[in-house]
Design a protein around this motif. Structure first.
Motif, short mmCIF file in Angstrom:
data_model
loop_
_atom_site.label_atom_id
_atom_site.label_comp_id
_atom_site.label_asym_id
_atom_site.label_seq_id
_atom_site.Cartn_x
_atom_site.Cartn_y
_atom_site.Cartn_z
N GLY A 1 0.80 -1.21 0.00
CA GLY A 1 0.00 0.00 0.00
C GLY A 1 0.84 1.26 0.00
N ARG A 2 0.22 2.35 -0.37
CA ARG A 2 0.91 3.62 -0.50
C ARG A 2 1.60 4.04 0.81
N LEU A 3 0.87 3.96 1.93
CA LEU A 3 1.43 4.41 3.21
C LEU A 3 2.62 3.57 3.63
N VAL A 4 2.54 2.26 3.38
CA VAL A 4 3.65 1.37 3.74
C VAL A 4 4.90 1.75 2.96
N ILE A 5 4.75 2.05 1.68
CA ILE A 5 5.89 2.40 0.85
C ILE A 5 6.48 3.73 1.30
N GLU A 6 5.61 4.72 1.56
CA GLU A 6 6.10 6.03 1.98
C GLU A 6 6.86 5.94 3.30
N GLN A 7 6.36 5.13 4.22
CA GLN A 7 7.04 4.99 5.51
C GLN A 7 8.36 4.24 5.37
N THR A 8 8.42 3.34 4.38
CA THR A 8 9.64 2.56 4.18
C THR A 8 10.74 3.39 3.54
N ILE A 9 10.38 4.13 2.48
CA ILE A 9 11.40 4.89 1.74
C ILE A 9 11.54 6.31 2.27
N GLN B 1 0.53 4.41 -8.44
CA GLN B 1 -0.19 3.14 -8.47
C GLN B 1 -1.51 3.19 -9.23
N THR B 2 -1.84 4.30 -9.84
CA THR B 2 -3.05 4.32 -10.67
C THR B 2 -2.76 3.65 -12.01
N ALA B 3 -3.81 3.31 -12.72
CA ALA B 3 -3.65 2.66 -14.03
C ALA B 3 -2.82 3.52 -14.97
N GLU B 4 -3.09 4.82 -14.96
CA GLU B 4 -2.38 5.72 -15.86
C GLU B 4 -0.89 5.81 -15.52
N TYR B 5 -0.59 5.83 -14.23
CA TYR B 5 0.81 5.87 -13.78
C TYR B 5 1.53 4.59 -14.17
#
Length: 296
Positions: free
Chosen positions: A242-250, A259-263
């Motif tokens: 999830g977004r929050l997990v990644i932000e807290q990790t990095i 993480q959107t389809a367009e991205y």
């Protein structure tokens, strides 16, 4: 023939009318009237309020901002496959409580009553614009679409049937990830489904993965991203953590569209981003092209 799953028994809510002081009521007191609950729907993205029937006619896509609202498995099947001839696989297969996880058995019963489904995926064979296909359709409203032993088994069996009958396979994914109440047994489904797809690919089978919002965790890390062609609906969020997990990790702020389809499309993780109204036509074209190439 599919049942009209959009037509549900209406409940009624009592609200005050716009008229004041009628029927000898005290001044300032508004008499109440009954109107159907669910008559109007609010878009979770832009906040616009619209008639629920008009929203259903638009395939649950917001008429104002184009936000693609979630569909359950039977709604997805109804708008994707031809009306007649759907053959459901393993409809009586249900999850048990292999690890005796506290409260799991009760939650399974509650989820079944709430969603009207027996599990988080419906599999079967039908036709799409007259073309025979095998489909597996996940439903987020049953245990957040989590993948347990039964979900993995039903998807694996659908893959094997597609291989045996030499038919194209389409999987519509939406999931919160592996089902924690089944621990390692749920994680094993990643390997099982992926191995089945590898065998299907060796036989020359066509597998189209359609990713819908949201698709996370073990599902996104296994069969959802293993398609010969990977398609996503506009705005669909998918990824592993999830977004929050990644932000807290990095320890960094991620882009708003992360993480959107367009991205993901811009970063090479998708082949197509296709609007829900155009999805059936796109799937039919891809299957027809594959058939013209002499494959199954």
């Amino acid at each position: 023939m599919f049942k009209d799953i959009f037509q549900k028994k209406r409940k009624y809510a009592t609200i005050p009318s716009d008229r004041v002081g009628r029927d000898n009521s005290p001044e300032g007191e508004r008499p109440k009237r009954e109107i159907p609950e669910g008559l109007m729907s609010k878009c979770a993205k832009c906040g616009i309020i619209q008639y629920s029937k008009e929203l259903e006619k638009n395939l649950k896509v917001c008429t104002s901002c184009g936000y693609h609202m979630r569909l359950n498995a039977m709604e997805r099947i109804q708008i994707t496959l031809d009306e007649e001839g759907f053959e459901e696989f393993d409809s009586n297969m249900i999850s048990v409580d292999p690890l005796k996880f506290p409260g799991y058995a009760t939650k399974l019963e509650e989820q079944a009553m709430k969603s009207g489904l027996r599990e988080a995926v419906v599999t079967g064979q039908g036709t799409l614009s007259g073309l025979p296909v095998v489909v597996a359709v996940m439903s987020f409203d049953f245990f957040s679409g989590s993948m347990g032993s039964v979900v993995g088994e039903k998807i694996t069996r659908a893959i094997e049937i597609a291989m045996e009958r030499q038919l194209p396979l389409i999987i519509f994914s939406t999931s919160g990830g592996a089902r924690m109440q089944e621990s390692i047994l749920s994680l094993m489904q990643m390997a099982k489904t992926s191995a089945a797809l590898a065998r299907f690919n060796e036989q020359g089978g066509l597998y189209i993965s359609v990713i819908t919002d949201p698709t996370m965790g073990g599902v996104s890390a296994s069969f959802a991203t293993l398609g010969d062609i990977n398609i996503a609906e506009p705005g669909a969020v998918f990824g592993f953590a999830g977004r929050l997990v990644i932000e807290q990790t990095i320890r960094q702020k991620l882009p708003d569209e992360f993480q959107t389809a367009e991205y993901n499309m811009a970063h090479g993780q998708l082949d197509l981003v296709t609007h829900r109204k155009e999805m059936c036509g796109m799937l039919a074209k891809l299957i027809e092209f594959h058939t013209m190439k002499g494959e199954f």
